[in-house]
Design a protein around this motif. Structure first.
Motif, PDB file in Angstrom:
ATOM      1  N   GLN A  76       0.837  -1.198   0.000  1.00 52.77           N
ATOM      2  CA  GLN A  76       0.000   0.000   0.000  1.00 52.77           C
ATOM      3  C   GLN A  76       0.873   1.249   0.000  1.00 52.77           C
ATOM      4  O   GLN A  76       1.775   1.373   0.830  1.00 52.77           O
ATOM      5  N   LEU A  77       0.574   2.153  -0.928  1.00 47.38           N
ATOM      6  CA  LEU A  77       1.351   3.381  -1.061  1.00 47.38           C
ATOM      7  C   LEU A  77       0.483   4.609  -0.793  1.00 47.38           C
ATOM      8  O   LEU A  77      -0.726   4.587  -1.017  1.00 47.38           O
ATOM      9  N   ALA A  78       1.143   5.663  -0.315  1.00 48.88           N
ATOM     10  CA  ALA A  78       0.498   6.967  -0.175  1.00 48.88           C
ATOM     11  C   ALA A  78       1.424   8.020  -0.757  1.00 48.88           C
ATOM     12  O   ALA A  78       2.646   7.929  -0.625  1.00 48.88           O
ATOM     13  N   CYS A  79       0.842   9.013  -1.412  1.00 50.40           N
ATOM     14  CA  CYS A  79       1.602  10.157  -1.916  1.00 50.40           C
ATOM     15  C   CYS A  79       1.486  11.276  -0.899  1.00 50.40           C
ATOM     16  O   CYS A  79       0.391  11.811  -0.682  1.00 50.40           O
ATOM     17  N   ILE A  80       2.594  11.635  -0.268  1.00 49.14           N
ATOM     18  CA  ILE A  80       2.544  12.610   0.813  1.00 49.14           C
ATOM     19  C   ILE A  80       2.798  14.036   0.314  1.00 49.14           C
ATOM     20  O   ILE A  80       2.674  14.983   1.094  1.00 49.14           O
ATOM     21  N   ASN A  81       3.159  14.201  -0.933  1.00 54.88           N
ATOM     22  CA  ASN A  81       3.418  15.529  -1.494  1.00 54.88           C
ATOM     23  C   ASN A  81       2.080  16.210  -1.785  1.00 54.88           C
ATOM     24  O   ASN A  81       1.456  15.978  -2.821  1.00 54.88           O
ATOM     25  N   THR A  82       1.641  17.068  -0.866  1.00 55.30           N
ATOM     26  CA  THR A  82       0.320  17.671  -1.011  1.00 55.30           C
ATOM     27  C   THR A  82       0.218  18.595  -2.217  1.00 55.30           C
ATOM     28  O   THR A  82      -0.882  18.870  -2.692  1.00 55.30           O
ATOM     29  N   ALA A  83       1.342  19.075  -2.718  1.00 52.57           N
ATOM     30  CA  ALA A  83       1.312  19.927  -3.906  1.00 52.57           C
ATOM     31  C   ALA A  83       0.855  19.155  -5.133  1.00 52.57           C
ATOM     32  O   ALA A  83       0.414  19.761  -6.124  1.00 52.57           O
ATOM     33  N   ARG A  84       0.957  17.844  -5.089  1.00 53.81           N
ATOM     34  CA  ARG A  84       0.565  17.038  -6.247  1.00 53.81           C
ATOM     35  C   ARG A  84      -0.953  17.004  -6.442  1.00 53.81           C
ATOM     36  O   ARG A  84      -1.435  16.863  -7.560  1.00 53.81           O
ATOM     37  N   ALA A  85      -1.718  17.102  -5.349  1.00 57.38           N
ATOM     38  CA  ALA A  85      -3.161  16.884  -5.430  1.00 57.38           C
ATOM     39  C   ALA A  85      -3.843  17.871  -6.375  1.00 57.38           C
ATOM     40  O   ALA A  85      -4.701  17.485  -7.178  1.00 57.38           O
ATOM     41  N   ASN A  86      -3.487  19.154  -6.301  1.00 56.07           N
ATOM     42  CA  ASN A  86      -4.107  20.139  -7.182  1.00 56.07           C
ATOM     43  C   ASN A  86      -3.800  19.854  -8.646  1.00 56.07           C
ATOM     44  O   ASN A  86      -4.664  19.983  -9.523  1.00 56.07           O
ATOM     45  N   ALA A  87      -2.548  19.470  -8.919  1.00 60.19           N
ATOM     46  CA  ALA A  87      -2.171  19.152 -10.298  1.00 60.19           C
ATOM     47  C   ALA A  87      -2.905  17.906 -10.785  1.00 60.19           C
ATOM     48  O   ALA A  87      -3.338  17.834 -11.943  1.00 60.19           O
ATOM     49  N   GLN A  88      -3.026  16.910  -9.906  1.00 58.84           N
ATOM     50  CA  GLN A  88      -3.776  15.701 -10.267  1.00 58.84           C
ATOM     51  C   GLN A  88      -5.217  16.056 -10.612  1.00 58.84           C
ATOM     52  O   GLN A  88      -5.776  15.571 -11.606  1.00 58.84           O
ATOM     53  N   ALA A  89      -5.838  16.880  -9.756  1.00 61.88           N
ATOM     54  CA  ALA A  89      -7.236  17.247  -9.969  1.00 61.88           C
ATOM     55  C   ALA A  89      -7.410  18.018 -11.278  1.00 61.88           C
ATOM     56  O   ALA A  89      -8.315  17.729 -12.065  1.00 61.88           O
ATOM     57  N   ARG A  90      -6.532  18.984 -11.522  1.00 59.62           N
ATOM     58  CA  ARG A  90      -6.670  19.787 -12.735  1.00 59.62           C
ATOM     59  C   ARG A  90      -6.484  18.926 -13.986  1.00 59.62           C
ATOM     60  O   ARG A  90      -7.261  19.035 -14.947  1.00 59.62           O
ATOM     61  N   ALA A  91      -5.471  18.059 -13.965  1.00 63.30           N
ATOM     62  CA  ALA A  91      -5.234  17.197 -15.130  1.00 63.30           C
ATOM     63  C   ALA A  91      -6.436  16.294 -15.390  1.00 63.30           C
ATOM     64  O   ALA A  91      -6.842  16.093 -16.549  1.00 63.30           O
TER      65      ALA A  91
END
Length: 243
Positions: A76-91
């Motif tokens: 099980q993995l988690a992405c801890i870089n919160t800056a990624r979430a906005n870019a993921q959502a926009r893409a």
């Protein structure tokens, strides 16, 4: 979207001062990486956990490594870089991957709005038959028994965002809270009443007022549980707000 740089594996030694993490690389070298997460990271920093970093050659950076992923449990993995979430959502929105937010001609980020001096993560406009959509993005990495929780610490800022969203509904626009699930073990998402009961109560009030709540899981791991190299949002996740 994908990581632009190859991922470097290591083992977590410790996280401290919120933005710093010491990591041991496979050759035994110990380095200090930037930890791009201001939250408590509850459940996301097991001792000696496998972690994955990106590396930058930018000479202006104080720290050349950035902590991106952590193995929170076997496979099980988690992405801890919160800056990624906005870019993921926009893409995902721009690619039509979030069905509830499809059909808008324009997508803008970090637009100032509201009486409490906020910035909306995504402002969608130009739909032929729907009102503009004000989208607040939240990163979900706290999981317990398949249930994902937000927030992982008391968040007055998150409460402010909910109040701002309710005002947008009053003004006739759509207001959307989009949970980006960056944890491969999460099957449902719900407010963390055991951590921030005020946020949970306000979230339910916002829903009653017409704020829409969505959750989409990111693809982080392949079939072996190893990093896939992708950060794309791939599927909707049920949201439960029962007390």
């Amino acid at each position: 979207m994908k990581f632009s740089d190859p991922l470097i594996q290591g083992n977590l030694l410790r996280r401290y001062k919120r933005f710093l993490a010491d990591v041991r690389l496979p050759d035994g070298t110990e380095i200090t990486a930037h930890c791009p997460n201001t939250g408590s990271m509850l459940g996301c920093q097991p001792e000696d956990a496998r972690v994955w970093l990106t590396h930058s050659d930018n000479p202006k950076r104080k720290l050349q490594y950035t902590w991106e992923l952590v193995e929170v449990a076997p496979g099980q993995l988690a992405c801890i870089n919160t800056a990624r979430a906005n870019a993921q959502a926009r893409a995902a929105v721009e690619a039509g991957g979030v069905a509830e937010l499809a059909g808008y001609a324009s997508c803008r980020s970090e637009v100032k709005y509201g009486a409490e001096n906020s910035r909306i993560d995504l402002l969608l406009s130009g739909h032929t038959d729907r009102a503009d959509a004000w989208v607040e993005v939240k990163n979900v990495t706290l999981a317990e028994g398949g249930k994902g929780y937000f927030p992982d610490a008391v968040t007055t800022r998150g409460q402010k965002h909910l109040r701002e969203l309710m005002v947008q509904v009053e003004q006739g626009d759509r207001a959307v809270l989009l949970f980006v699930v960056n944890h491969t073990g999460v099957e449902t998402v719900q407010p963390a009443d055991h951590i921030d009961p005020a946020y949970g109560a306000l979230l339910r009030e916002a829903i009653e007022a017409g704020v829409e709540v969505l959750a989409y899981r990111a693809e982080l791991a392949d079939e072996r549980g190893e990093p896939s190299g992708s950060l794309a949002l791939v599927e909707a996740v049920p949201v439960s707000v029962e007390p």
